[in-house]
Design a protein around this motif. Structure first.
Motif, short mmCIF file in Angstrom:
data_model
loop_
_atom_site.label_atom_id
_atom_site.label_comp_id
_atom_site.label_asym_id
_atom_site.label_seq_id
_atom_site.Cartn_x
_atom_site.Cartn_y
_atom_site.Cartn_z
N TRP A 28 45.27 35.77 37.88
CA TRP A 28 44.70 35.56 36.55
C TRP A 28 44.76 36.88 35.78
O TRP A 28 44.10 37.85 36.12
N HIS A 29 45.55 36.89 34.72
CA HIS A 29 45.76 38.10 33.93
C HIS A 29 45.21 37.91 32.52
O HIS A 29 45.04 36.78 32.06
N LYS A 33 41.28 35.11 30.36
CA LYS A 33 42.13 35.22 31.54
C LYS A 33 42.94 33.93 31.65
O LYS A 33 42.44 32.84 31.38
N GLU A 34 44.22 34.07 32.04
CA GLU A 34 45.06 32.91 32.21
C GLU A 34 45.92 33.06 33.45
O GLU A 34 46.29 34.17 33.84
N TYR A 68 57.57 38.49 37.17
CA TYR A 68 58.87 38.61 37.81
C TYR A 68 59.18 40.08 38.05
O TYR A 68 58.52 40.96 37.53
N GLU A 69 60.21 40.32 38.85
CA GLU A 69 60.58 41.69 39.20
C GLU A 69 60.99 42.51 37.97
O GLU A 69 60.81 43.71 37.95
N ARG A 94 56.57 38.02 32.31
CA ARG A 94 55.43 37.25 32.80
C ARG A 94 55.52 35.83 32.24
O ARG A 94 55.86 35.61 31.09
N VAL A 95 55.19 34.87 33.09
CA VAL A 95 55.17 33.46 32.69
C VAL A 95 53.76 32.95 32.92
O VAL A 95 53.20 33.11 34.00
#
Length: 91
Positions: free
Chosen positions: A40-41, A47-48, A53-54, A58-59
């Motif tokens: 959760w970011h 927060k979602e 990914y490397e 962000r998805v």
């Protein structure tokens, strides 16, 4: 009549509960703070659930409440039109 906003909010809560249980089961040796920071970011104002990914992109998981509610227009009852339709009558 259906209250879509409340239904979508309830669905978001259910998805959150399922994701939290999945994350706790996946990382059973980690504490709640670690799990929260991993999945959760910070979003626009809350927060979602999201993953990185490397390459640094962000998805995020969309919420049901983010879908705009579109009201349907009432259809006028044109009985003459419907009486002439082939599938309207049971044959």
């Amino acid at each position: 009549a259906v209250v879509s906003k409340k239904t979508f909010r309830d669905l978001d809560h259910l998805v959150y509960q399922k994701l939290w249980r999945w994350a706790r089961r996946r990382h059973s040796n980690k504490n709640n703070d670690w799990i929260s920071q991993k999945y959760w970011h910070s979003g626009e104002n809350r927060k979602e659930f999201s993953c990185s990914y490397e390459d640094g992109s962000r998805v995020k998981l969309l919420k049901h409440t983010e879908v705009p509610i579109v009201r349907q227009e009432n259809v006028n009852k044109d009985w003459f039109y419907w009486s002439r339709q082939k599938d309207f009558h049971s044959t």
